[in-house]
Design an enzyme around this catalytic site. Sequence first.
Site, PDB file in Angstrom:
ATOM      1  N   LYS A 117       0.817  -1.206   0.000  1.00 11.71           N
ATOM      2  CA  LYS A 117       0.000   0.000   0.000  1.00 11.71           C
ATOM      3  C   LYS A 117       0.858   1.266   0.000  1.00 11.71           C
ATOM      4  O   LYS A 117       0.398   2.326  -0.377  1.00 11.71           O
ATOM      5  CB  LYS A 117      -0.873   0.029   1.267  1.00 11.71           C
ATOM      6  CG  LYS A 117      -1.808  -1.107   1.429  1.00 11.71           C
ATOM      7  CD  LYS A 117      -2.537  -0.929   2.781  1.00 11.71           C
ATOM      8  CE  LYS A 117      -3.088  -2.217   3.261  1.00 11.71           C
ATOM      9  NZ  LYS A 117      -3.561  -2.094   4.677  1.00 11.71           N
ATOM     10  N   GLY A 118       2.091   1.150   0.464  1.00  8.26           N
ATOM     11  CA  GLY A 118       2.924   2.307   0.777  1.00  8.26           C
ATOM     12  C   GLY A 118       3.068   3.381  -0.279  1.00  8.26           C
ATOM     13  O   GLY A 118       3.237   4.550   0.040  1.00  8.26           O
ATOM     14  N   ASP A 175       7.408   3.279  -2.141  1.00  7.29           N
ATOM     15  CA  ASP A 175       7.521   4.365  -1.160  1.00  7.29           C
ATOM     16  C   ASP A 175       8.967   4.460  -0.672  1.00  7.29           C
ATOM     17  O   ASP A 175       9.587   5.495  -0.743  1.00  7.29           O
ATOM     18  CB  ASP A 175       6.542   4.193   0.019  1.00  7.29           C
ATOM     19  CG  ASP A 175       6.622   2.818   0.703  1.00  7.29           C
ATOM     20  OD1 ASP A 175       7.311   1.912   0.193  1.00  7.29           O
ATOM     21  OD2 ASP A 175       5.982   2.652   1.755  1.00  7.29           O
ATOM     22  N   ASP A 215      14.389  -0.203   1.954  1.00  7.88           N
ATOM     23  CA  ASP A 215      15.115  -0.415   3.210  1.00  7.88           C
ATOM     24  C   ASP A 215      16.172  -1.492   2.965  1.00  7.88           C
ATOM     25  O   ASP A 215      17.283  -1.192   2.547  1.00  7.88           O
ATOM     26  CB  ASP A 215      14.092  -0.800   4.292  1.00  7.88           C
ATOM     27  CG  ASP A 215      14.732  -1.049   5.646  1.00  7.88           C
ATOM     28  OD1 ASP A 215      15.907  -0.682   5.834  1.00  7.88           O
ATOM     29  OD2 ASP A 215      14.064  -1.606   6.531  1.00  7.88           O
ATOM     30  N   LYS A 251      17.027   4.227   2.174  1.00  7.89           N
ATOM     31  CA  LYS A 251      17.824   4.306   3.402  1.00  7.89           C
ATOM     32  C   LYS A 251      19.281   4.005   3.096  1.00  7.89           C
ATOM     33  O   LYS A 251      19.586   3.064   2.367  1.00  7.89           O
ATOM     34  CB  LYS A 251      17.293   3.314   4.436  1.00  7.89           C
ATOM     35  CG  LYS A 251      15.923   3.690   4.961  1.00  7.89           C
ATOM     36  CD  LYS A 251      15.529   2.824   6.126  1.00  7.89           C
ATOM     37  CE  LYS A 251      14.048   2.989   6.424  1.00  7.89           C
ATOM     38  NZ  LYS A 251      13.586   2.065   7.477  1.00  7.89           N
ATOM     39  N   PHE A 287      13.497   4.437  11.205  1.00  7.47           N
ATOM     40  CA  PHE A 287      12.142   4.071  10.800  1.00  7.47           C
ATOM     41  C   PHE A 287      11.340   5.341  10.564  1.00  7.47           C
ATOM     42  O   PHE A 287      11.361   6.263  11.364  1.00  7.47           O
ATOM     43  CB  PHE A 287      11.457   3.205  11.859  1.00  7.47           C
ATOM     44  CG  PHE A 287      10.254   2.505  11.302  1.00  7.47           C
ATOM     45  CD1 PHE A 287      10.392   1.298  10.631  1.00  7.47           C
ATOM     46  CD2 PHE A 287       8.989   3.080  11.391  1.00  7.47           C
ATOM     47  CE1 PHE A 287       9.281   0.662  10.066  1.00  7.47           C
ATOM     48  CE2 PHE A 287       7.881   2.449  10.831  1.00  7.47           C
ATOM     49  CZ  PHE A 287       8.024   1.243  10.172  1.00  7.47           C
ATOM     50  N   ASP A 318       3.820   3.591   6.837  1.00  9.92           N
ATOM     51  CA  ASP A 318       3.057   3.325   8.056  1.00  9.92           C
ATOM     52  C   ASP A 318       3.891   2.743   9.187  1.00  9.92           C
ATOM     53  O   ASP A 318       4.958   2.170   8.973  1.00  9.92           O
ATOM     54  CB  ASP A 318       1.949   2.323   7.740  1.00  9.92           C
ATOM     55  CG  ASP A 318       2.529   0.930   7.399  1.00  9.92           C
ATOM     56  OD1 ASP A 318       3.310   0.845   6.434  1.00  9.92           O
ATOM     57  OD2 ASP A 318       2.226  -0.034   8.109  1.00  9.92           O
ATOM     58  N   ARG A 369      -0.288   6.626   7.655  1.00  9.40           N
ATOM     59  CA  ARG A 369      -0.125   6.820   6.202  1.00  9.40           C
ATOM     60  C   ARG A 369      -0.652   8.185   5.753  1.00  9.40           C
ATOM     61  O   ARG A 369      -0.202   8.737   4.765  1.00  9.40           O
ATOM     62  CB  ARG A 369      -0.880   5.727   5.429  1.00  9.40           C
ATOM     63  CG  ARG A 369      -0.329   4.321   5.632  1.00  9.40           C
ATOM     64  CD  ARG A 369      -0.911   3.391   4.568  1.00  9.40           C
ATOM     65  NE  ARG A 369      -0.762   1.991   4.928  1.00  9.40           N
ATOM     66  CZ  ARG A 369       0.310   1.248   4.646  1.00  9.40           C
ATOM     67  NH1 ARG A 369       1.335   1.783   4.018  1.00  9.40           N
ATOM     68  NH2 ARG A 369       0.354  -0.022   4.987  1.00  9.40           N
TER      69      ARG A 369
HETATM   70  P1  IMP Z   1      12.638  -3.634   2.173  1.00  9.71           P
HETATM   71  O1  IMP Z   1      12.071  -4.855   1.550  1.00  9.71           O
HETATM   72  O2  IMP Z   1      13.374  -3.930   3.426  1.00  9.71           O
HETATM   73  O3  IMP Z   1      13.438  -2.780   1.221  1.00  9.71           O
HETATM   74  O4  IMP Z   1      11.438  -2.775   2.681  1.00  9.71           O
HETATM   75  C1  IMP Z   1      10.606  -2.156   1.810  1.00  9.71           C
HETATM   76  C2  IMP Z   1       9.200  -2.042   2.332  1.00  9.71           C
HETATM   77  O5  IMP Z   1       9.111  -2.149   3.764  1.00  9.71           O
HETATM   78  C3  IMP Z   1       8.704  -0.689   1.932  1.00  9.71           C
HETATM   79  O6  IMP Z   1       7.898  -0.799   0.802  1.00  9.71           O
HETATM   80  C4  IMP Z   1       7.936  -0.229   3.130  1.00  9.71           C
HETATM   81  O7  IMP Z   1       6.571  -0.466   2.899  1.00  9.71           O
HETATM   82  C5  IMP Z   1       8.416  -1.061   4.311  1.00  9.71           C
HETATM   83  N1  IMP Z   1       9.330  -0.274   5.156  1.00  9.71           N
HETATM   84  C6  IMP Z   1      10.689  -0.352   5.202  1.00  9.71           C
HETATM   85  N2  IMP Z   1      11.209   0.560   6.040  1.00  9.71           N
HETATM   86  C7  IMP Z   1      10.144   1.253   6.526  1.00  9.71           C
HETATM   87  C8  IMP Z   1      10.025   2.389   7.403  1.00  9.71           C
HETATM   88  O8  IMP Z   1      10.992   2.973   7.906  1.00  9.71           O
HETATM   89  N3  IMP Z   1       8.753   2.840   7.616  1.00  9.71           N
HETATM   90  C9  IMP Z   1       7.656   2.264   7.074  1.00  9.71           C
HETATM   91  N4  IMP Z   1       7.722   1.223   6.228  1.00  9.71           N
HETATM   92  C10 IMP Z   1       8.955   0.717   5.961  1.00  9.71           C
HETATM   93 MG    MG Z   2       4.841  -1.076   3.547  1.00  6.92          MG
END
Ligand code: IMP
Ligand code: MG
Length: 180
Positions: free
Chosen positions: A46-47, A102, A105, A133, A154, A161, A167
Amino acid sequence: MITEINGRKIKILIESSEISKKVSELGKTITQDYKDKDLIIIGVLKGSFIFLADLIRHIEIKAEIDFVRVSSYKEGTEAGEIELITDIEASLKGRDVLLVEDLVDTGGTLDFIRENILSKNPASYKTCALVKKKKRREIDITVDYVGFEIDDKFIVGYGTDLAEKGRNLPDIFTIEKEDG
Ligand code: IMP
Ligand code: MG
């Protein structure tokens, strides 16, 4: 005014005016890069929904929009297993795909979606994230269009969210430590 989420204090990191400026710049760049291309934009739910809604109004070429829904954070701030909830409906074969996230990470989500998209044989594939990040990643991930690079904190707001809350915040906030 919202000052906390689930008992965690929030602190402003990126103001909405700064976000708007950046989103408009990204839109201009994407417009230039995709002139004469068959652009299909895939938003990651949803982000990405707020970022995507703002971004596409700064893209001044015809583009199709579709969505993919994955879930990575089961609850709170800990990353979990990535799961495909809803797949892309449009055919991507021979098309120029731009994935809009969005934030990136660990890169796990992008990596997972990349496999899925490439298996559908697009002509090209690029990625765009509002926030990336700065951290040492296990997965080496390329993000072609990045809005902001931030420290490993975070964040919440502008679509992102904390356990499904926050959100709707227009700005991007950091979450203070539980004891802070
Ligand atoms: P990744 O798979 O670790 O790169 O994380 C990506 C997804 O995790 C993003 O699409 C976000 O929805 C969620 N996410 C990662 N870090 C954060 C944060 O700091 N705040 C909120 N959502 C996060
Ligand atoms: Mg998310």
